[in-house]
Design an enzyme around this catalytic site. Structure first.
Site, PDB file in Angstrom:
ATOM      1  N   LYS A  22       4.934   5.111  -1.357  1.00  0.00           N
ATOM      2  CA  LYS A  22       4.731   6.350  -2.115  1.00  0.00           C
ATOM      3  C   LYS A  22       5.963   7.250  -2.145  1.00  0.00           C
ATOM      4  CE  LYS A  22      -0.305   6.527  -1.667  1.00  0.00           C
ATOM      5  NZ  LYS A  22      -1.481   7.133  -0.989  1.00  0.00           N
ATOM      6  N   GLY A  56       0.800  -1.212   0.000  1.00  0.00           N
ATOM      7  CA  GLY A  56       0.000   0.000   0.000  1.00  0.00           C
ATOM      8  C   GLY A  56       0.833   1.262   0.000  1.00  0.00           C
ATOM      9  N   SER A  57       0.300   2.302   0.609  1.00  0.00           N
ATOM     10  CA  SER A  57       0.841   3.659   0.476  1.00  0.00           C
ATOM     11  C   SER A  57       2.232   3.849   1.058  1.00  0.00           C
ATOM     12  CB  SER A  57      -0.112   4.650   1.154  1.00  0.00           C
ATOM     13  OG  SER A  57      -1.385   4.599   0.546  1.00  0.00           O
ATOM     14  N   ALA A  58       2.740   2.887   1.803  1.00  0.00           N
ATOM     15  CA  ALA A  58       4.077   3.034   2.377  1.00  0.00           C
ATOM     16  C   ALA A  58       5.149   3.194   1.303  1.00  0.00           C
ATOM     17  CB  ALA A  58       4.399   1.830   3.266  1.00  0.00           C
TER      18      ALA A  58
END
Length: 701
Positions: A397, A393-395
């Site tokens: 980015k 997931g967003s980790a």
């Protein structure tokens, strides 16, 4: 007339005897002459040759085991030891017969008890046939219907093979004492000439040792010796990292047997079979002793000379502080127990965490638990950090933003992109977690702080020169996946990190094209915010360390140094010190890096309503990092064809501290939760960082 009569008288036998005696004497003389000549030939001409032949002996070098190297933590605490114990051994001589070993086994079983639960039908048959009367009885039965010609043509091994088959079918009834003897006989039979095997190599009682010693004259080849087993003085929390050593019975692992035999191992040698024990096997094993034995023509040992006393295995000093490791283990267990108590783990299969020194790559702690949601069983699984993959997931980015900066799609001075959702045909709207319209546009720093999925998708579209019209197919460069993954790889995402442990996974890449050979645009957009490819947690730690240290991708490692052992058992000289290794330098400049560092700082210390980790703002020293929430699915392993999997949430986070001079970087993941409520990832990161900066832990690093 008298004269004529006298002449006509027959000769007497007396006149013939002297002649025969003379002939006999001549024959005897000739024979004696030949004998003397032969003796002269043997004694004078070839005496030294035949004397040497009589005294000839075969010389053989046999190897002996040495103690395995020990393993210490970063503070010098012993975490893997060799625990000595009494052992009963058997050394097989050249002249010993199967029937001899049968008798020895029957005598020895009176004095010791061995485990006979693993006896095979072949073991029992071999023991039964080792008794000569049994063998003769069986061969008589099986040979009854064979012709003499068939018997003459049949090799002994074929006869024995048929005898084994017959006995296995008959299943002879062995008494408890005979079963014990059969187990002993099987171990003795595994020995080759002049090799030593363990009959009982652990838990030999003092009574057994005394009994064997007392009756040793009745047990040729049986000795009382010393063996050692691996023990773990600091507990077993790190055993899944340390790995295992095979037993003598297991011997060399099947998948490496040819390789190890070529390196000089024997088939029944103990060898590291997993993780650190396997990776550092050449260091830990030491070098075997070498003894030259001389065996005369009667197969008796005539001489024994130690040519080389051997050398104990070298010791490993790890980068992990065992006390900090225990704290991280406890934090992982507590966090998962909390999630389970809140009823959100019905699909989850565990929790994992890793801490590293971002400047060197040294592993500070590795921990994990594997959970079976069906049985409720939970087991330690530290190695899941390197061999399990998750959609994080967003980790991730931070890598997307730096990729966009390095590609020129955005710049530190102009990174603002619209934050309006993306509409694709026959696809649910692609948006962020916050309501549509919350933000009109965002800078890269704010996009990281608020974890904007929209921003990352629009950044990927810029990098791929996309032409976007709402509700229409997006035309994007065919190499968009290669571009994104190329930047991710520079941080270690999607490639092996090089950690000094076997079994590391490289991650999982999703397909880039659909069945028509057209790039999967929607999947490329998912890739940009971490919701497509799967990575290991050690890759996540390497990625965040690269940001924390200014752009250097460091090889993670567990062994800090290798150290000798002196003869008295104390630690000797350090023979190898691990030097930090830069695998690559990521090609961003400081102004580009500061965009992401500012964003990571604001993730924790920002004041916006959608700041994702401000619950950690009061942690000292100050933390910077990035949270992650990925949409995932639970597929029942017992129902692989399930077309309606449960939708789940994977929580993750990467972080480092202090934010202005990072000394520790951490990565955590909790897969397949049924709800993202609970801040489990934040709580785990907080516990790991505050525990590290406790004085007792920090001082060791």
């Amino acid at each position: 007339m008298k004269f004529l009569k006298r002449l006509n008288k027959p000769k007497t036998t007396q006149s013939i005897l002297p002649f025969r005696l003379n002939v006999l004497l001549v024959i005897v003389f000739v024979l004696f002459a030949l004998l003397i000549g032969q003796l002269a030939y043997l004694q004078l001409l070839n005496g030294s040759k035949f004397q040497a032949e009589v005294e000839r002996s075969d010389k053989t070098v046999i190897a002996g085991n040495v103690p395995r190297g020990l393993i210490y933590d970063s503070k010098g605490r012993l975490i893997v030891n060799n625990e000595p114990s009494s052992a009963i051994t058997y050394t097989r001589s050249a002249s010993v017969k199967t029937s001899d070993m049968y008798q020895i086994a029957n005598r020895l079983q009176k004095f010791i008890h061995v485990d006979d639960s693993n006896l095979t039908s072949r073991d029992k048959a071999d023991y039964y046939l080792a008794k000569e009367s049994n063998y003769k009885k069986v061969t008589k039965v099986i040979n009854k219907n064979m012709t003499e010609e068939q018997l003459q043509a049949e090799p002994d091994r074929d006869e024995y093979r048929r005898a084994i088959t017959y006995v296995k079918k008959q299943k002879p009834d062995l008494s408890p004492a005979q079963l014990q003897a059969a187990a002993i006989f099987a171990k003795m039979s595994a020995a080759y000439q002049y090799s030593t095997v363990y009959i009982k190599n652990y838990q030999a009682t003092p009574q057994e040792v005394a009994q064997v010693s007392e009756h040793q004259t009745e047990l040729p080849g049986i000795q009382v010796g010393i063996d050692s087993q691996r023990s773990y003085p600091m507990g077993d929390s790190m055993t899944s990292i340390i790995g295992k050593v095979s037993t003598e019975k297991q011997g060399l692992p099947d998948n490496r047997i040819n390789e190890l035999l070529a390196e000089g191992y024997s088939r029944n040698d103990r060898v590291g079979t997993s993780y650190l024990e396997q990776e550092y096997e050449p260091i830990l094993k030491g070098s075997k002793s070498q003894t030259q034995i001389s065996v005369g023509t009667n197969n008796r040992l005539t001489d024994s000379i130690q040519k080389y006393k051997g050398e104990k295995g070298d010791n490993l000093n790890l980068t992990i502080d065992a006390e900090y490791q225990k704290k991280v283990d406890q934090a992982v267990h507590n966090t998962f127990d909390s999630a389970r108590a809140n009823g959100v783990t019905q699909y989850s299969d565990g929790a994992y965490a890793v801490a590293v020194n971002p400047k060197t790559g040294a592993i500070l702690a590795m921990s994990g638990v594997h959970y079976n949601p069906k049985t409720g069983n939970m087991t330690d699984d530290s190695l899941g950090v390197i061999n399990r993959t998750f959609v994080m997931g967003s980790a991730v980015k931070g890598a997307t933003v730096l990729g966009g900066l390095m590609s020129g799609a955005i710049s530190p001075e102009n990174s603002v992109l619209p934050d309006s959702p993306i509409y694709l045909p026959s696809t649910p709207v692609k948006k962020s977690v916050y309501p549509i319209g919350t933000f009109g546009a965002l800078s890269a720093q704010k996009a990281l702080e608020f974890s904007s999925n929209i921003y990352m998708m629009r950044l990927a579209m810029r990098m791929g020169n996309a032409k976007y019209v709402p509700n229409s197919y997006i035309h994007i460069d065919d190499d968009i996946f290669q571009k994104l993954r190329g930047y991710y790889n520079q941080f270690g995402l999607g490639i092996k990190t090089g950690i000094d442990l076997p079994g590391e996974s490289s991650g999982i890449e999703g397909p880039t094209m659909n069945s028509d050979g057209i790039v999967k645009v929607g999947s490329a957009l998912d890739e940009s915010y971490g919701n497509y490819d799967a990575y290991t947690l050690i890759q996540m730690a390497q990625y965040v360390s690269t940001i924390a240290n200014g752009g250097y991708r460091m090889r993670p490692y567990l062994v800090q140094s290798i150290q000798k052992t002196q003869d008295d058992g104390s630690l000797g000289a350090v023979v190898n010190q691990t030097q930090p290794q830069v695998l690559n330098r990521v090609g961003f400049n400081n102004s580009q890096l500061n965009v992401v560092k500012d964003g990571f700082y604001n993730v924790v210390h920002g004041n916006g309503g959608w700041t994702t980790a401000k619950q950690l703002a009061n942690v000292k020293p100050a933390i910077a990092g990035k949270t992650g929430t990925a949409q995932s699915f639970y597929y029942d392993p017992d129902n692989p064809y399930n077309t309606n999997p449960a939708q789940t949430i994977t929580l993750s986070m990467v972080a480092y501290a202090p934010y202005n001079d990072p000394q520790i970087a951490v990565a955590v993941v909790m897969p397949n939760l049924s709800s993202e409520k609970g801040e489990y990832n934040l709580n785990l990161v907080k516990s790991m960082i505050t525990s590290y900066f406790d004085s007792d832990t920090k001082d060791s690093q």
